[in-house]
Design an enzyme around this catalytic site. Structure first.
Site, PDB file in Angstrom:
ATOM      1  N   HIS A  24     -11.759  23.072 -11.121  1.00 52.67           N
ATOM      2  CA  HIS A  24     -11.746  22.380  -9.826  1.00 52.67           C
ATOM      3  C   HIS A  24     -12.935  22.759  -8.939  1.00 52.67           C
ATOM      4  O   HIS A  24     -12.791  23.166  -7.785  1.00 52.67           O
ATOM      5  CB  HIS A  24     -10.400  22.523  -9.097  1.00 52.67           C
ATOM      6  N   HIS A  78       4.053  30.827 -11.730  1.00 56.80           N
ATOM      7  CA  HIS A  78       3.157  29.953 -10.965  1.00 56.80           C
ATOM      8  C   HIS A  78       3.170  28.560 -11.585  1.00 56.80           C
ATOM      9  O   HIS A  78       2.944  28.399 -12.782  1.00 56.80           O
ATOM     10  CB  HIS A  78       1.754  30.577 -11.028  1.00 56.80           C
ATOM     11  N   GLU A  80       1.106  26.051 -11.123  1.00 59.76           N
ATOM     12  CA  GLU A  80      -0.180  25.417 -11.402  1.00 59.76           C
ATOM     13  C   GLU A  80      -0.365  25.240 -12.914  1.00 59.76           C
ATOM     14  O   GLU A  80       0.007  26.102 -13.709  1.00 59.76           O
ATOM     15  CB  GLU A  80      -1.319  26.246 -10.799  1.00 59.76           C
ATOM     16  N   ASP A  82      -2.572  25.416 -15.128  1.00 58.90           N
ATOM     17  CA  ASP A  82      -3.266  26.303 -16.076  1.00 58.90           C
ATOM     18  C   ASP A  82      -2.285  27.312 -16.675  1.00 58.90           C
ATOM     19  O   ASP A  82      -2.556  27.899 -17.719  1.00 58.90           O
ATOM     20  CB  ASP A  82      -4.473  27.010 -15.445  1.00 58.90           C
ATOM     21  N   ASP A 164      -1.969  35.205 -10.630  1.00 58.34           N
ATOM     22  CA  ASP A 164      -3.393  34.933 -10.384  1.00 58.34           C
ATOM     23  C   ASP A 164      -4.099  36.096  -9.680  1.00 58.34           C
ATOM     24  O   ASP A 164      -5.336  36.218  -9.789  1.00 58.34           O
ATOM     25  CB  ASP A 164      -3.558  33.651  -9.548  1.00 58.34           C
ATOM     26  N   TYR A 192     -13.537  35.605  -8.238  1.00 61.31           N
ATOM     27  CA  TYR A 192     -12.203  34.997  -8.267  1.00 61.31           C
ATOM     28  C   TYR A 192     -11.508  35.161  -6.913  1.00 61.31           C
ATOM     29  O   TYR A 192     -10.944  34.221  -6.360  1.00 61.31           O
ATOM     30  CB  TYR A 192     -11.357  35.659  -9.372  1.00 61.31           C
ATOM     31  N   HIS A 223      -5.365  35.657 -15.722  1.00 63.71           N
ATOM     32  CA  HIS A 223      -6.674  35.291 -16.287  1.00 63.71           C
ATOM     33  C   HIS A 223      -7.476  36.560 -16.558  1.00 63.71           C
ATOM     34  O   HIS A 223      -7.510  37.470 -15.725  1.00 63.71           O
ATOM     35  CB  HIS A 223      -7.507  34.464 -15.299  1.00 63.71           C
TER      36      HIS A 223
HETATM   37 FE   LIG Z   1      -3.442  29.379  -9.719  1.00 60.91          FE
HETATM   38 FE   LIG Z   2      -4.573  30.459 -12.602  1.00 65.77          FE
END
Ligand SMILES: [Fe+2]
Ligand SMILES: [Fe+2]
Ligand SMILES: Cc1cc2nc3c(=O)[nH]c(=O)nc-3n(C[C@H](O)[C@H](O)[C@H](O)COP(=O)(O)O)c2cc1C
Length: 387
Positions: A24, A78, A80, A82, A164, A192, A223
């Protein structure tokens, strides 16, 4: 497709996204991973999944340890995509699994996927999921960085599944922070933080306070590399980044058509250097806004320059300022500058963005066409008086 054992009976089973370069709008030069964790206990538990296109990789890694249909709990920290993209496949295969998530997670997931056949259990801060010999305690961390975020702490193994937070966009076959150059890990963790977490500094402060009561041996983010050597260093870095502690540094961000605004940028740099500031020059022609933002984290001054183009600032500068404003760094001093030919609106527009971002604007300067040596000298002196 090896799963990697982190502690006895606890495995990394996520996916490695070697090719992704844009998240994004965030430039991910080093690719990324979507980390998922498999816990083998009386209850077999999977913490998070991957993006949808890596779910086969995840399932293969799980299969190398246990039949995926035997999973009892799937924790979704989460919504989201990903981390949740692989959920539909996993829930289809793990027929008897209970999905464990925050109340906002249950709502969010239902807006992404058909969850009607899923057995969902919602948890709140303080709730504990017993897995057998081990357990997971949940801490809801809303808005770090989505409304549903939560983290899980396993006291028996002293592992924080941090979601995250503490993540880094790095694709690597190494899994642990002691196997990979730590400067790169911290640099990517900083990038990040700046691009994803910065807006939520207050919530991060709260999260760190809660985490400070925990005995943490391992941080397993969603991540990048898993921390087991530099746990204190990454937590200290988060404390520093979320406290807006700045150094004697100035970041000068600009774009230029014919070099005049660039001359102003270098005059400002001279003034800062003469006053003992470290400086960083970022021409928007060859620096990506997601890389520049990383440097915003520890600078006292942000200087933004643009010439006027068709009654406006340059689009590259507008893009940077829009991004900067959204990430809401706090307590920064700012300078607006630029060269112009007639209307000269760019500098006032930059000022508007900077004041909307609640920066303390210390100097605002526009100069006609090519600034003379005297013009630049005056600009330098003006800034030096302020420093
Ligand atoms: Fe996220
Ligand atoms: Fe993420
Ligand atoms: C395509 C174009 C459009 C411009 N539009 C404006 C304008 O609307 N208002 C203005 O004050 N100057 C305008 N200028 C003049 C530039 O702002 C001026 O040349 C300035 O010195 C360029 O600074 P730079 O060398 O940093 O690019 C325009 C220049 C170009 C090339």
């Amino acid at each position: 497709m090896k799963a990697v054992e982190m502690k006895k009976g606890i495995y990394w089973v996520g996916g490695i996204d070697w090719d992704i370069r844009n998240f994004h709008g965030y430039l991910t030069q080093r690719g990324t991973t979507y980390n998922a964790y498999l816990i083998i206990d009386e209850k077999i538990t999977l913490v998070d999944t991957t993006k949808y296109y890596l779910v086969d990789e995840l399932l293969e890694r799980v299969s190398s340890i246990v039949d995926p249909s035997k999973i009892d709990y799937v924790i979704s920290n989460h919504v989201e995509m990903d981390h949740s993209g692989g959920l539909p496949r996993v829930m289809e295969i793990a027929k008897n699994a209970t999905l464990v998530t925050a109340p906002n997670g249950a709502k969010g997931l239902a807006k992404h996927y058909d969850t009607s056949s899923w057995n969902i259990k919602t948890v709140s801060t303080g709730d504990k999921l017993e897995l057998g010999k081990r357990s997971i305690e949940f801490i809801l961390t809303p808005m770090v960085h989505w409304p549903d975020n939560m983290v899980g702490y396993m006291p028996e193994e002293k592992i924080l599944f941090s979601n995250d937070s503490f993540g880094q966009h790095i694709a690597s076959s190494e899994r642990f922070d002691d196997e990979f150059p730590s400067e790169i890990i911290i640099e990517e963790a900083k990038k990040y933080y700046a691009n994803i977490v910065m807006s939520y500094g207050m919530q991060v402060g709260r999260e760190l306070k809660e985490a400070s009561g925990l005995d943490i041996e391992m941080i397993a983010p969603s991540h990048g590399l898993i921390f087991r050597k530099h746990v204190k260093e990454i937590i200290d870095s988060y404390v520093k980044w979320s406290s807006n502690i700045v150094g004697k540094k100035a970041l000068i961000v600009y774009d230029t058509m014919w070099g005049s605004t660039k001359k102003m940028a270098y005059a400002l740099q001279d003034a800062f250097e003469e006053k003992g500031y470290m400086t960083s020059m970022k021409n928007l022609q060859n620096n990506h806004i997601s890389d520049i933002i990383t440097e915003v984290l520890d600078v006292e001054y942000i200087c933004v320059g643009s010439p006027t183009l068709n009654n406006n600032m340059l689009p590259t500068v507008a893009s940077f300022l829009t991004y900067l404003k959204g990430l809401t760094p706090k307590n920064r001093k700012a300078i607006a500058f630029g060269s112009y030919g007639w209307g000269g609106q760019s500098v006032a527009q930059i000022e508007q963005y900077l004041s909307d971002s609640k920066f303390d604007i210390k100097l605002s300067k526009r100069l006609l066409y090519i600034p003379s040596e005297e013009n630049l000298e005056e600009l330098k002196e003006e800034l030096k008086k302020l420093l």
